[in-house]
Design a protein around this motif. Sequence first.
Motif, PDB file in Angstrom:
ATOM      1  N   PRO A   1       0.811  -1.230   0.000  1.00  0.00           N
ATOM      2  CA  PRO A   1       0.000   0.000   0.000  1.00  0.00           C
ATOM      3  C   PRO A   1       0.840   1.275   0.000  1.00  0.00           C
ATOM      4  CG  PRO A   1      -0.122  -1.142   2.127  1.00  0.00           C
ATOM      5  CD  PRO A   1       0.587  -2.056   1.192  1.00  0.00           C
ATOM      6  N   GLN A   2       2.089   1.188   0.428  1.00  0.00           N
ATOM      7  CA  GLN A   2       2.922   2.401   0.425  1.00  0.00           C
ATOM      8  C   GLN A   2       3.410   2.786  -0.975  1.00  0.00           C
ATOM      9  OE1 GLN A   2       3.852  -0.673   1.330  1.00  0.00           O
ATOM     10  NE2 GLN A   2       6.066  -0.904   1.586  1.00  0.00           N
TER      11      GLN A   2
ATOM     12  N   LEU B   1       8.825   4.169  -3.882  1.00  0.00           N
ATOM     13  CA  LEU B   1       8.733   3.517  -2.574  1.00  0.00           C
ATOM     14  C   LEU B   1       9.266   4.520  -1.565  1.00  0.00           C
ATOM     15  CD1 LEU B   1      10.070   0.002  -3.640  1.00  0.00           C
ATOM     16  CD2 LEU B   1       7.703   0.594  -3.080  1.00  0.00           C
ATOM     17  N   PRO B   2       8.375   5.296  -0.941  1.00  0.00           N
ATOM     18  CA  PRO B   2       8.803   6.499  -0.220  1.00  0.00           C
ATOM     19  C   PRO B   2       9.809   6.239   0.905  1.00  0.00           C
ATOM     20  CG  PRO B   2       6.448   6.054   0.122  1.00  0.00           C
ATOM     21  CD  PRO B   2       6.916   5.134  -0.932  1.00  0.00           C
ATOM     22  N   ASN B   3       9.756   5.064   1.525  1.00  0.00           N
ATOM     23  CA  ASN B   3      10.685   4.847   2.638  1.00  0.00           C
ATOM     24  C   ASN B   3      11.865   3.957   2.282  1.00  0.00           C
ATOM     25  OD1 ASN B   3       9.214   6.441   4.486  1.00  0.00           O
ATOM     26  ND2 ASN B   3       7.675   4.799   4.517  1.00  0.00           N
ATOM     27  N   THR B   4      11.999   3.683   1.004  1.00  0.00           N
ATOM     28  CA  THR B   4      13.082   2.802   0.578  1.00  0.00           C
ATOM     29  C   THR B   4      14.184   3.648  -0.033  1.00  0.00           C
ATOM     30  OG1 THR B   4      11.395   1.207   0.049  1.00  0.00           O
ATOM     31  CG2 THR B   4      13.598   0.747  -0.762  1.00  0.00           C
ATOM     32  N   ILE B   5      15.262   3.835   0.723  1.00  0.00           N
ATOM     33  CA  ILE B   5      16.250   4.811   0.302  1.00  0.00           C
ATOM     34  C   ILE B   5      17.005   4.372  -0.948  1.00  0.00           C
ATOM     35  CG2 ILE B   5      18.392   5.956   1.009  1.00  0.00           C
ATOM     36  CD1 ILE B   5      16.868   5.715   3.917  1.00  0.00           C
ATOM     37  N   ASN B   6      17.315   3.077  -1.038  1.00  0.00           N
ATOM     38  CA  ASN B   6      18.168   2.649  -2.132  1.00  0.00           C
ATOM     39  C   ASN B   6      17.644   1.353  -2.745  1.00  0.00           C
ATOM     40  OD1 ASN B   6      20.224   1.586  -3.737  1.00  0.00           O
ATOM     41  ND2 ASN B   6      21.775   2.768  -2.603  1.00  0.00           N
ATOM     42  N   THR B   7      16.972   1.469  -3.876  1.00  0.00           N
ATOM     43  CA  THR B   7      16.375   0.280  -4.485  1.00  0.00           C
ATOM     44  C   THR B   7      17.423  -0.607  -5.160  1.00  0.00           C
ATOM     45  OG1 THR B   7      15.800   1.550  -6.472  1.00  0.00           O
ATOM     46  CG2 THR B   7      14.091   1.316  -4.793  1.00  0.00           C
ATOM     47  N   MET B   8      18.626  -0.067  -5.378  1.00  0.00           N
ATOM     48  CA  MET B   8      19.717  -0.898  -5.892  1.00  0.00           C
ATOM     49  C   MET B   8      20.080  -1.949  -4.830  1.00  0.00           C
ATOM     50  SD  MET B   8      21.263  -0.684  -8.890  1.00  0.00           S
ATOM     51  CE  MET B   8      22.069   0.717  -9.673  1.00  0.00           C
ATOM     52  N   GLU B   9      20.130  -1.503  -3.580  1.00  0.00           N
ATOM     53  CA  GLU B   9      20.391  -2.446  -2.480  1.00  0.00           C
ATOM     54  C   GLU B   9      19.200  -3.383  -2.262  1.00  0.00           C
ATOM     55  OE1 GLU B   9      21.703  -0.414   1.086  1.00  0.00           O
ATOM     56  OE2 GLU B   9      23.314   0.557  -0.064  1.00  0.00           O
ATOM     57  N   LEU B  10      18.007  -2.826  -2.399  1.00  0.00           N
ATOM     58  CA  LEU B  10      16.806  -3.655  -2.259  1.00  0.00           C
ATOM     59  C   LEU B  10      16.829  -4.806  -3.262  1.00  0.00           C
ATOM     60  CD1 LEU B  10      13.897  -4.144  -1.082  1.00  0.00           C
ATOM     61  CD2 LEU B  10      13.062  -2.618  -2.893  1.00  0.00           C
TER      62      LEU B  10
END
Lengths: 381, 381
Positions: A300-301, A317-326
């Motif tokens: 939902p975020q 993804l507002p609280n996901t600082i680094n999607t490369m790491e994700l």
Amino acid sequence: MNPLFQVSQFYIPPGFIDLGLGDPQLSLLPFDLLRTAAEERFKQREIEFLQYGTEQGDGTFRQSLAAFLTHAYLLPVEADSLFITNGASMGLHLICTLFTRPGDTIFVEEPTYFLALRIFTDHELQVVPIRTDENGLVIENLEEKLAEYNPKFLYFIPTFQNPTGHTLPAGRRKKLLRVSRQHDFLLVADEVYHCLSYSGEVPRPFAADAKSGNVISLGSFSKILAPGLRLGWIQTDEKIMQRLVTSGLLDSGGGMNPFTSAIVRQVLENGGLDQNIAKLKAIYSQRVSIMDDVLLQHIPQAEYSVPKGGYFFWIHLPNTINTMELRRKAEDFKIGFRPGALFSCQKGMQDYIRLSFVFYEPDQLEQGILRLKRSLENFEY
Amino acid sequence: MNPLFQVSQFYIPPGFIDLGLGDPQLSLLPFDLLRTAAEERFKQREIEFLQYGTEQGDGTFRQSLAAFLTHAYLLPVEADSLFITNGASMGLHLICTLFTRPGDTIFVEEPTYFLALRIFTDHELQVVPIRTDENGLVIENLEEKLAEYNPKFLYFIPTFQNPTGHTLPAGRRKKLLRVSRQHDFLLVADEVYHCLSYSGEVPRPFAADAKSGNVISLGSFSKILAPGLRLGWIQTDEKIMQRLVTSGLLDSGGGMNPFTSAIVRQVLENGGLDQNIAKLKAIYSQRVSIMDDVLLQHIPQAEYSVPKGGYFFWIHLPNTINTMELRRKAEDFKIGFRPGALFSCQKGMQDYIRLSFVFYEPDQLEQGILRLKRSLENFEY
């Protein structure tokens, strides 16, 4: 995987779901359409398509393609304005060779198609990003950058953009045309998603202004028929056309793909392309709606606008600082996506991801989103 | 001719004989081989060849091609060393993009393939000619030029050269390899005529040294199967391969021609390529001997060595000062050829002409030579 046995460009390990892939699903490729077209074309014993082809591309094929585009674009397209390519990538590569030199500046959207950036790197171009919003390219930012730079061209995807899915409205298109003429740079409009609209009207393509002297529209059969054909087209004016057809590459090898052109011409004559596009639109629009549902339910975020065409969801993804790491984390959950930074030429967009809905069936799309949810839950910020 | 209806690259007015054309005769193109191959390939329902292909080219196709080349070259060729292209011209174009920058120097043979020169012009390369004699490239002249220039690569056609038909002997090949390593430049060997030998043995191709680190061998299906396929290959070492497969163009569009590769793979699996080459060799060698006879009979002043392979007679007309002017005169007699100056990057070779024997039947070849004789008789020196 042993590269010796690799056929397709991407290898997906068993059990893995890669929502990053921008490839159409194998079972959606129009195998029987092409099989029938090849049979019929060979039955007519036109040997010419095995010979060096005319540089601009077989005239008869260009006429069939012009007829298709006239119908698809709802405006007259002339065969004379079309140049047959080995796909949009080859078109873009050739444009870089003929119209730029290393060190030249070009403009792109921020974010933009990440593999186009790779082509620009090979040509050692200085790439300057122009801001976009939910209506595409921000003209004011373009004008600001024009005070500082003198670009050879702007490369952009006006309709159902890759990665954002956004479409430039008619008003901005008009302004962009005016600004580009004032400042004398080329508009290289990548219009490969134009025919894949799932709801409502689409603004006129830049192809409509192909005669204006500084517009190059890139088209492709990859999204509407099959990528393995390596067949596409450029629509442009007489002067740019002249430069394309007199290039050394074309002069030496002749037209880019006479054999495949002849088979695809038969698909066009059979009405197979319209039929295939209608099928894809029905399937893809259903997948968009499923993807939207499962995203709403499980993540939902996630912030996004539902794509009205094309291949992609572009998700903040507002609280996901680094999607490369994700992405690395997500591999443990056997789920893949494209991190936003790939699409930025300034390492921005790190809290975005691109998801595609064309490679997987609805149940796998849902499974994929569930895995993404789990990766997010397990991701340390 | 109305370009809208033009299919093939060259248009020949009715009644005209153009011995300048380097295109195979339409009736010699293996229509039925390809028709059968396409039918069989589609029957197997391998959908993958319609997808984006792996950058280096379909592994299975490369294995079939490696098996063919192992047999054709009489030396082991590994599928790993092969990169699939849209023909030798595209291979050369991509090499220029990846390994040169505008202003760089490259070496070519004097004379050389005139359309390669056009590709080099598009990349703004400084082209330096190296002298050749009846045994091809003169190594001493190469060494002299190396004292003055620092080339990125040498582009050359070692076997049955275009236009001269000459073949570099094994000894000079060895020296050339040594010199190129000492001076650290690439050898771009255009070996597209290698398999078309009409008498006796051919030296090992440069492809045999593809692992040596500075050799790029260009191959093509255009001369041995059909130009309209736009299919060829590069054979090289791992490091150069890495640069090719990671280029932006390949990264974006995937392998160069998956669809056509799949059909030609079927031709290879059926043994059709060997069969086609045997047929072409029988027909072409007969035409060489006829062309030689009629030249001796009608144009006794012509100086040439009889080609042992390839496509061309390279003829010195000792008293004809300018064959470019002769060409204009010859048009009145409805006969065409390629004037020598086209093949020179320094406007030399003006008393030479290139004649091809692949596009016409023997009676037309004789008719053509008779017309050439008449043009010469009517030409003011």
